[in-house]
Design a protein around this motif. Structure first.
Motif, PDB file in Angstrom:
ATOM      1  N   GLU A  52       0.826  -1.205   0.000  1.00  0.00           N
ATOM      2  CA  GLU A  52       0.000   0.000   0.000  1.00  0.00           C
ATOM      3  C   GLU A  52       0.862   1.257   0.000  1.00  0.00           C
ATOM      4  O   GLU A  52       0.582   2.220  -0.721  1.00  0.00           O
ATOM      5  CB  GLU A  52      -0.926  -0.009   1.217  1.00  0.00           C
ATOM      6  CG  GLU A  52      -1.906   1.149   1.242  1.00  0.00           C
ATOM      7  CD  GLU A  52      -2.889   1.043   2.389  1.00  0.00           C
ATOM      8  OE1 GLU A  52      -3.912   1.759   2.361  1.00  0.00           O
ATOM      9  OE2 GLU A  52      -2.637   0.244   3.321  1.00  0.00           O
TER      10      GLU A  52
ATOM     11  N   ARG B 115      -9.630  -0.488   0.837  1.00  0.00           N
ATOM     12  CA  ARG B 115      -9.299   0.820   1.417  1.00  0.00           C
ATOM     13  C   ARG B 115      -8.686   1.745   0.369  1.00  0.00           C
ATOM     14  O   ARG B 115      -9.021   2.937   0.286  1.00  0.00           O
ATOM     15  CB  ARG B 115      -8.334   0.605   2.590  1.00  0.00           C
ATOM     16  CG  ARG B 115      -7.964   1.857   3.342  1.00  0.00           C
ATOM     17  CD  ARG B 115      -7.223   1.500   4.627  1.00  0.00           C
ATOM     18  NE  ARG B 115      -5.995   0.754   4.377  1.00  0.00           N
ATOM     19  CZ  ARG B 115      -5.837  -0.540   4.722  1.00  0.00           C
ATOM     20  NH1 ARG B 115      -6.820  -1.211   5.279  1.00  0.00           N
ATOM     21  NH2 ARG B 115      -4.696  -1.158   4.477  1.00  0.00           N
ATOM     22  N   LEU B 116      -7.825   1.187  -0.452  1.00  0.00           N
ATOM     23  CA  LEU B 116      -7.172   1.979  -1.495  1.00  0.00           C
ATOM     24  C   LEU B 116      -8.194   2.516  -2.495  1.00  0.00           C
ATOM     25  O   LEU B 116      -8.182   3.703  -2.845  1.00  0.00           O
ATOM     26  CB  LEU B 116      -6.130   1.111  -2.206  1.00  0.00           C
ATOM     27  CG  LEU B 116      -5.322   1.794  -3.312  1.00  0.00           C
ATOM     28  CD1 LEU B 116      -4.292   2.736  -2.717  1.00  0.00           C
ATOM     29  CD2 LEU B 116      -4.627   0.756  -4.185  1.00  0.00           C
TER      30      LEU B 116
ATOM     31  N   SER C 130     -11.429   2.936  -2.128  1.00  0.00           N
ATOM     32  CA  SER C 130     -12.327   3.897  -1.492  1.00  0.00           C
ATOM     33  C   SER C 130     -11.665   5.261  -1.358  1.00  0.00           C
ATOM     34  O   SER C 130     -12.268   6.302  -1.688  1.00  0.00           O
ATOM     35  CB  SER C 130     -12.760   3.377  -0.119  1.00  0.00           C
ATOM     36  OG  SER C 130     -13.590   4.320   0.534  1.00  0.00           O
ATOM     37  N   ASN C 131     -10.410   5.292  -0.908  1.00  0.00           N
ATOM     38  CA  ASN C 131      -9.709   6.563  -0.699  1.00  0.00           C
ATOM     39  C   ASN C 131      -9.419   7.268  -2.021  1.00  0.00           C
ATOM     40  O   ASN C 131      -9.546   8.494  -2.126  1.00  0.00           O
ATOM     41  CB  ASN C 131      -8.415   6.335   0.062  1.00  0.00           C
ATOM     42  CG  ASN C 131      -8.650   5.880   1.489  1.00  0.00           C
ATOM     43  OD1 ASN C 131      -9.721   6.128   2.052  1.00  0.00           O
ATOM     44  ND2 ASN C 131      -7.661   5.222   2.085  1.00  0.00           N
TER      45      ASN C 131
ATOM     46  N   GLU D 263     -12.528   8.832  -3.674  1.00  0.00           N
ATOM     47  CA  GLU D 263     -12.906  10.079  -3.018  1.00  0.00           C
ATOM     48  C   GLU D 263     -12.109  11.251  -3.576  1.00  0.00           C
ATOM     49  O   GLU D 263     -12.554  12.398  -3.535  1.00  0.00           O
ATOM     50  CB  GLU D 263     -12.689   9.968  -1.511  1.00  0.00           C
ATOM     51  CG  GLU D 263     -13.712   9.084  -0.803  1.00  0.00           C
ATOM     52  CD  GLU D 263     -13.455   9.014   0.690  1.00  0.00           C
ATOM     53  OE1 GLU D 263     -12.508   9.693   1.162  1.00  0.00           O
ATOM     54  OE2 GLU D 263     -14.198   8.303   1.386  1.00  0.00           O
ATOM     55  N   LYS D 264     -10.900  10.937  -4.089  1.00  0.00           N
ATOM     56  CA  LYS D 264     -10.052  11.978  -4.683  1.00  0.00           C
ATOM     57  C   LYS D 264     -10.221  12.030  -6.203  1.00  0.00           C
ATOM     58  O   LYS D 264      -9.355  12.538  -6.913  1.00  0.00           O
ATOM     59  CB  LYS D 264      -8.588  11.695  -4.331  1.00  0.00           C
ATOM     60  CG  LYS D 264      -8.323  11.754  -2.828  1.00  0.00           C
ATOM     61  CD  LYS D 264      -6.880  11.400  -2.503  1.00  0.00           C
ATOM     62  CE  LYS D 264      -6.640  11.434  -0.998  1.00  0.00           C
ATOM     63  NZ  LYS D 264      -5.241  11.061  -0.644  1.00  0.00           N
TER      64      LYS D 264
ATOM     65  N   GLU E 259     -16.754  -3.219  -2.058  1.00  0.00           N
ATOM     66  CA  GLU E 259     -15.941  -2.104  -2.545  1.00  0.00           C
ATOM     67  C   GLU E 259     -15.315  -2.410  -3.897  1.00  0.00           C
ATOM     68  O   GLU E 259     -15.177  -1.516  -4.743  1.00  0.00           O
ATOM     69  CB  GLU E 259     -14.847  -1.770  -1.533  1.00  0.00           C
ATOM     70  CG  GLU E 259     -15.343  -1.225  -0.215  1.00  0.00           C
ATOM     71  CD  GLU E 259     -15.876   0.198  -0.355  1.00  0.00           C
ATOM     72  OE1 GLU E 259     -15.560   0.856  -1.370  1.00  0.00           O
ATOM     73  OE2 GLU E 259     -16.621   0.638   0.540  1.00  0.00           O
TER      74      GLU E 259
END
Length: 580
Positions: free
Chosen positions: A473, A509-510, A512-513, A516-517, A539
């Motif tokens: 990550e 998690r990657l 999703s984050n 958002e960007k 996800e």
């Protein structure tokens, strides 16, 4: 029945010609086996007859249970020094300890084979074995210097203790003993190197060329016995009893069994790994099927039989197995015939056997262990990987300085630690399109540019598990930060064969984050098991998955252009509404 006793299946279609071939091969084997058996018993510190006992019962059991037609099971240098070291450390009577070790080793191998758990020994890596065997070769060689020099040196489990035992040995070097031992060693080494070449030039054809070449050790032992009879003060082996192997029952006290359990486990691992390696080599050479579980059962049965009949732990001999193959043996019955000849020698020729000088047997052991040091494979590992080269050096040093059991244990742990360390450092690389190859390649390795923007292509080159997802990550985010103008991220998963729950959580998690960007994420070359995992993830399920990187880049570029046109349309509409 044939599945339980593979040896019985060989009787189907067994012809008289096959019987002749096996008898001849067995006779050739016996010529080499008799002196080797006594030499390896001396190496272990056991009476000479125990080596002959180890050559008899195990051969019959392997012929019944074994799956290879040419493997020779009996006394070998590696198993002998391991069994001798374990017995010497136990504090028990030597042969009582040897019996327990043989039985425990056999039971473990039987359980491994019956449960199909032979793959567990694969945790002992090839570099560990290379370093361990090289150290064992040195320990064996040094352990035989006392007999070669005519010194009564105490046995030791480490290189330093062996050297101390030699220096502290009472008396001095016996000249005649040294002369006989050195001459025998020189002849054995020369014969191993040049005997077949000389016989080839003399026009001797196989299998007789191989048979004569492998008979040289027997001839050297005869000459050494004659020389020892002509000079004074040359130590010879004890006269073995002219009787059948004794049937003995193990002690019932559990304490010695518990104390010898770690040593027996190590011996079982070494015997299985080295034995199956020999069997697989011969099976591949002869295009025969081989069962690792069947081999484990056969070796276990052979070890139990040896322990119950006065012997010690047997192993698979590479030299004798190759000899059986080259001598034209048709089945493993050839080793059984060799065992019958050894039994006949024991019953009728015990007197002549007692004339063999200990120095000559020491020379035979020293000449045989040179093959344990696999120089070519060691050099190959050193060229391939510094980490695995360090594992070889560590295992080699630990075995020499700390002893056999500690050496293999430390080496195995170092091998596992090395694997975990390498696995915890996944390689994440940027990809660029190479016109000449018409393919996406690594930017760092193949000197191509990141020319796919606004689509950034990253590749993960290792399976993802809890030990490496954090590092993976971090690398992904570091490379993404280098390209702030990227609008889409395509992750090439070609190098990911497996993923655990931690890996899935990291990707979720990657995604999703990044979304958002406003960074769209897709995946390429996703293997079927991973696709099923993605389909179960809330996800990851919406992410686009592409067959290859090229199609993924094209599709994501088209999506970017579509979004650009949509943005322009919305901007124009908003301007009209505002009255511009």
């Amino acid at each position: 029945m044939n599945r339980l006793f593979p040896g019985l299946s060989r009787l189907s279609g067994y012809r008289g010609q096959d019987l002749v071939s096996d008898v001849v091969a067995g006779a050739i084997l016996a010529v080499l086996l008799v002196p080797q058996a006594m030499a390896y018993a001396q190496l272990a510190g056991f009476p000479p007859e125990t080596g002959l006992y180890t050559a008899i019962a195990p051969a019959f059991l392997y012929a019944l249970f074994g799956t290879s037609n040419h493997v020779s099971v009996g006394p070998v240098a590696l198993a002998s020094i391991l069994a001798g070291d374990a017995a010497a450390r136990s504090g028990l009577p030597l042969m009582q300890a040897a019996e327990i070790v043989a039985l425990e080793t056999g039971i473990m191998l039987l359980c491994l084979g019956a449960l199909g758990l032979g793959r567990l020994v694969n945790f002992v890596s090839e570099p560990v074995l290379l370093g361990f065997l090289a150290a064992i070769a040195i320990l064996i060689g040094v352990s035989q210097l006392g007999a070669l020099l005519g010194l009564e040196a105490e046995r030791g489990g480490t290189l330093i203790s062996m050297i101390d035992g030699l220096l502290a040995a009472p008396g001095g070097i016996d000249g005649w003993t040294l002369a006989i031992g050195a001459a025998a060693l020189a002849l054995l080494l020369l014969a191993d190197r040049f005997a077949e070449i000389v016989l080839w030039r003399m026009g001797v054809h196989p299998p007789w060329r191989t048979a004569l070449a492998k008979s040289v050790p027997f001839l050297v032992m005869v000459l050494a016995a004659v020389a020892a009879a002509l000079v004074p003060n040359v130590a010879t082996v004890e006269r073995p009893p002219s009787s059948l192997p004794p049937i003995s029952l193990p002690p019932l006290d559990p304490q010695p069994w518990i104390s010898l359990l770690p040593a027996s486990a190590i011996i079982a691992i070494v015997i299985f790994v080295t034995g199956t390696a020999v069997a697989k080599s011969l099976a591949g050479r002869n295009r025969q099927a081989l069962s690792s579980s069947g081999e484990s059962i056969a070796l276990g049965a052979a070890s139990v039989a040896s322990g119950l009949t006065g012997g010690f732990v047997p192993g698979v001999s590479l030299s004798r197995s190759a000899l059986a193959n080259e001598s034209g043996a048709k089945t493993s019955f050839s080793s059984a015939f060799a065992a019958l000849i050894v039994l006949g020698v024991l019953l009728t020729l015990a007197g002549p056997l007692s004339l063999l000088p200990e120095a000559a047997l020491a020379a035979l052991v020293m000449s045989a262990v040179a093959g344990l040091v696999k120089w070519d494979e060691i050099r190959s590992v050193f060229r391939h990987s510094r980490l695995e080269a360090a594992i070889i050096v560590l295992t080699f040093g630990a075995t020499l300085l700390l002893g056999i059991q500690w050496g293999l244990g430390i080496g195995a742990l170092a091998g596992i630690a090395g694997f975990l360390w390498a696995s915890s450092l996944p390689r994440v690389t940027r990809l660029g399109y190479q016109e000449e190859a018409h393919h996406y390649r690594s930017v760092d390795r193949d000197e191509v540019e990141v020319n796919s923007l606004p689509v950034l292509v990253l590749r993960i080159d290792r399976s993802l598990f809890f030990g490496n997802v954090g590092r993976c990550e971090d690398e992904l985010l570091r490379l993404i930060a280098k390209h702030p103008d990227a609008r889409c991220l395509l992750i090439d998963m070609k190098g990911v064969n497996d993923i655990d729950a931690s890996g899935l959580a990291m990707l979720e998690r990657l995604v999703s984050n990044l979304e958002e960007k406003d960074l769209n994420v897709g995946f390429a070359v996703l293997k079927r098991p991973l696709q099923r995992s993605f389909e179960r993830s809330l996800e990851l399920r919406p992410c686009n998955i592409y067959e290859d990187v090229e199609k993924g880049v094209e599709a994501m570029r088209a999506e970017c252009r579509k979004r650009d046109r949509s943005d322009v349309t919305e901007l124009m509409a908003s301007n009209r509404v505002a009255g511009y």
